[in-house]
Design a protein around this motif. Structure first.
Motif, short mmCIF file in Angstrom:
data_model
loop_
_atom_site.label_atom_id
_atom_site.label_comp_id
_atom_site.label_asym_id
_atom_site.label_seq_id
_atom_site.Cartn_x
_atom_site.Cartn_y
_atom_site.Cartn_z
N ASN A 55 0.85 -1.18 0.00
CA ASN A 55 0.00 0.00 0.00
C ASN A 55 0.89 1.25 0.00
O ASN A 55 1.60 1.52 0.97
CB ASN A 55 -0.93 0.01 1.22
CG ASN A 55 -1.96 1.11 1.14
OD1 ASN A 55 -1.64 2.28 1.29
ND2 ASN A 55 -3.21 0.73 0.89
N VAL A 77 0.36 3.91 2.82
CA VAL A 77 1.01 3.56 4.08
C VAL A 77 2.48 3.92 4.03
O VAL A 77 3.04 4.50 4.98
CB VAL A 77 0.83 2.06 4.40
CG1 VAL A 77 1.69 1.65 5.59
CG2 VAL A 77 -0.64 1.74 4.68
N LYS A 109 2.84 7.72 4.23
CA LYS A 109 2.52 8.21 5.57
C LYS A 109 3.67 7.99 6.54
O LYS A 109 3.98 8.86 7.39
CB LYS A 109 1.26 7.50 6.09
CG LYS A 109 0.86 7.87 7.50
CD LYS A 109 -0.37 7.09 7.93
CE LYS A 109 -0.75 7.41 9.38
NZ LYS A 109 -1.95 6.62 9.82
N ILE A 154 5.97 -0.36 10.49
CA ILE A 154 4.53 -0.43 10.18
C ILE A 154 3.76 -0.98 11.37
O ILE A 154 2.69 -0.47 11.74
CB ILE A 154 4.32 -1.31 8.92
CG1 ILE A 154 4.91 -0.62 7.68
CG2 ILE A 154 2.84 -1.62 8.71
CD1 ILE A 154 5.08 -1.54 6.49
N LYS A 155 4.31 -2.00 12.01
CA LYS A 155 3.67 -2.59 13.18
C LYS A 155 3.57 -1.57 14.31
O LYS A 155 2.54 -1.47 15.00
CB LYS A 155 4.45 -3.82 13.64
CG LYS A 155 3.80 -4.56 14.81
CD LYS A 155 4.60 -5.80 15.18
CE LYS A 155 3.96 -6.54 16.35
NZ LYS A 155 4.74 -7.76 16.73
N ILE A 181 -0.49 -0.75 12.15
CA ILE A 181 -0.97 -1.31 10.89
C ILE A 181 -0.39 -2.72 10.72
O ILE A 181 0.77 -2.95 11.07
CB ILE A 181 -0.55 -0.42 9.70
CG1 ILE A 181 -1.14 0.99 9.87
CG2 ILE A 181 -0.99 -1.03 8.36
CD1 ILE A 181 -0.58 2.00 8.89
N THR A 182 -1.18 -3.63 10.17
CA THR A 182 -0.67 -4.99 9.93
C THR A 182 0.43 -4.94 8.88
O THR A 182 0.20 -4.47 7.76
CB THR A 182 -1.80 -5.91 9.43
OG1 THR A 182 -2.77 -6.06 10.46
CG2 THR A 182 -1.26 -7.27 9.05
N ASN A 202 -1.45 -10.65 10.01
CA ASN A 202 -2.77 -10.21 10.43
C ASN A 202 -3.40 -11.22 11.38
O ASN A 202 -3.11 -12.42 11.33
CB ASN A 202 -3.68 -10.03 9.20
CG ASN A 202 -3.61 -11.21 8.23
OD1 ASN A 202 -2.54 -11.54 7.72
ND2 ASN A 202 -4.74 -11.85 7.99
N GLY A 229 -5.63 -0.20 3.09
CA GLY A 229 -4.53 0.26 3.92
C GLY A 229 -4.53 -0.30 5.32
O GLY A 229 -3.80 0.18 6.20
N LYS A 230 -5.34 -1.33 5.58
CA LYS A 230 -5.34 -1.98 6.89
C LYS A 230 -4.18 -2.96 7.01
O LYS A 230 -3.84 -3.39 8.12
CB LYS A 230 -6.67 -2.69 7.12
CG LYS A 230 -7.86 -1.72 7.19
CD LYS A 230 -9.17 -2.45 7.38
CE LYS A 230 -10.33 -1.45 7.43
NZ LYS A 230 -11.65 -2.13 7.56
N GLY A 231 -3.62 -3.33 5.86
CA GLY A 231 -2.41 -4.14 5.81
C GLY A 231 -1.47 -3.52 4.80
O GLY A 231 -1.93 -2.95 3.80
N ALA A 232 -0.17 -3.58 5.05
CA ALA A 232 0.79 -2.88 4.18
C ALA A 232 1.36 -3.73 3.07
O ALA A 232 1.62 -3.23 1.97
CB ALA A 232 1.93 -2.32 5.03
#
Length: 433
Positions: free
Chosen positions: A154, A157, A160, A179-180, A184-185, A249, A267-270
């Motif tokens: 993503n 992500v 950001k 990321i973690k 975010i997953t 996840n 964007g809930k997982g990268a």
């Protein structure tokens, strides 16, 4: 259980199950001077649309040649039809079929027209030729675009968090830690659809070949193993690494492919180890897929040799039984030309680059296609192993689920796969096993 090659062929819409239909075929010139070419192709809508676009554009440019299409089922039924019609001399003038190791089963030296050195191949990229070659003879041209196997990510992500695309596995794992920490997953896994668990292993083949250039040949000959080749063991280790670090996840064991793709796009997982060609169907529901999802190859150990594994396009071939060889070659030359790819692009949005010199992706191509094009431009790709070797153990997806779930150590999983492969190699009667 279908082999991964079959699953992927379905996933990228190479073929799909449907009743065999025929629009009529002819191998004799018509009385008005028009030559009719019969063309057997797949029955999936994307394949049908691609084939129609090629045929219509070709006929417009060549008004004395008419193309009539018929559609074959997918899977083993379609394979059997192709093999039977080739063996009985009833094949169409040109036909669409898999590239890679499955070509071997067609006995091409006896059934297909040898295109080696022919002008038909002028525009075909050299990197593609090995997957349509048997015994140093070239038999086909690419029918459509290639697909990348690696990491879908993503881009929002990454923006950001100020991350850069990793070129080594250590850089990838460092990105995952950041990321973690952001809640975010880092890595999406979807082991409910067990075949998806194999990507970290299969998409790592570019790194295997970079370290051991003769791996494919020696693997087929029974001279090398996954468990005793450090570079080949790497893919199993990758599965273990992301699990051990808690990067997956929640509920990855029961998550599905559709859920994984949705997580990625939203964007809930990268990261998602997956095939690029699965993205275009998402565009209708998630138009942001075109810009928000990017692609990079599974990172290895050396940033200077970073590249990507690709699933090469299927091909179009000419059987030796055609009575219209000149017209058939003319059609293949058109397919393997910028004009041919432009005709396809106008009808079907490309999900990856073409294997044709001079062909360009449109400005509005999805981002993963652009990312793949960069690897092609840098000559930094390798076909997946299944395109270079007929050996693909049927139990890999169960083994990779166990390794990726922390139930089996990576070295043990690789050794299990070596035993699985040995059974298949012996069934195929390969020398050296």
């Amino acid at each position: 259980m279908k082999t991964f090659h079959r699953t992927i062929a379905t996933a990228v819409a190479v073929l799909a199950m449907a009743a065999l239909t025929s629009c009529g075929s002819s191998s004799e010139p018509a009385t008005n001077g028009t030559v009719t070419l019969s063309f057997m192709t797949g029955s999936d809508q994307a394949v049908v649309d691609t084939s129609k676009a090629l045929a219509n554009a070709f006929m417009k440019a060549n008004p004395t040649i008419k193309i009539e299409m018929e559609h074959q089922p997918g899977g083993s039924e379609g394979d059997n039809i192709v093999k039977t019609r080739l063996s009985t001399g009833e094949m169409t003038d040109v036909f669409w079929y898999n590239s890679g190791s499955l070509l071997q089963a067609l006995n091409p030296a006896q059934t297909l027209v040898d295109l080696t050195g022919d002008a038909v191949l002028t525009n075909v990229q050299q990197d593609y030729l090995p997957v349509v070659t048997q015994e140093s003879k070239v038999y086909g041209v690419p029918a459509t675009t290639l697909a990348g196997g690696g990491i879908l990510y993503n881009r929002k992500v990454y923006d950001k968090l100020g991350l850069e695309v990793p070129k080594t596995w250590d850089e990838f794992m460092a990105n995952n830690d950041k990321i973690k920490a952001a809640g975010i997953t880092p890595v999406i896994s979807t082991f409910k659809d067990t075949w998806t668990s194999q990507i970290f292993v299969l998409a790592d083949f570019y790194n295997v070949q970079a370290a051991v250039p003769a791996f494919a040949q020696d693997y087929t000959a029974g001279k090398v193993k996954y468990a005793t080749t450090p570079a080949a063991l790497g893919g199993f280790q990758h599965l273990a690494d992301v699990h051990a670090k808690g990067h997956l996840n929640k509920g990855f064991g029961s998550a599905t492919l559709d859920q994984g793709l949705k997580m990625l796009v939203e964007g809930k997982g990268a990261h998602y180890a997956m095939l690029s060609a699965l993205l275009p169907p998402l565009l209708a529901t998630y138009p942001q897929t075109a810009t928000d999802v990017g692609f990079f190859g599974v990172p290895g150990t050396d940033p200077a040799t970073h590249g990507a594994t690709v699933w090469e396009p299927p091909a179009i071939y000419i059987p030796k039984t055609t009575k219209n060889l000149e017209a058939a070659k003319k059609f293949l030359a058109f397919v393997a030309s910028p004009a041919g790819t432009e005709a396809v692009t106008a009808a079907v949005r490309p999900s990856g680059p073409y294997r044709i010199k001079g062909s360009k992706l449109p400005e509005d191509s999805i981002q993963v296609a652009k990312d793949l094009q960069a690897y092609i431009d840098n000559s930094a790709t390798s076909p997946a192993l299944e395109f270079l070797s007929p050996i693909k153990g049927p139990s890999l997806e169960q083994i990779t689920v166990a390794v990726g779930s922390g139930l089996t150590p990576p070295a043990e999983g690789a050794a299990q796969y070596d035993k699985d492969v040995e059974k298949q190699a012996k069934q195929l009667g390969l020398a050296g096993w």
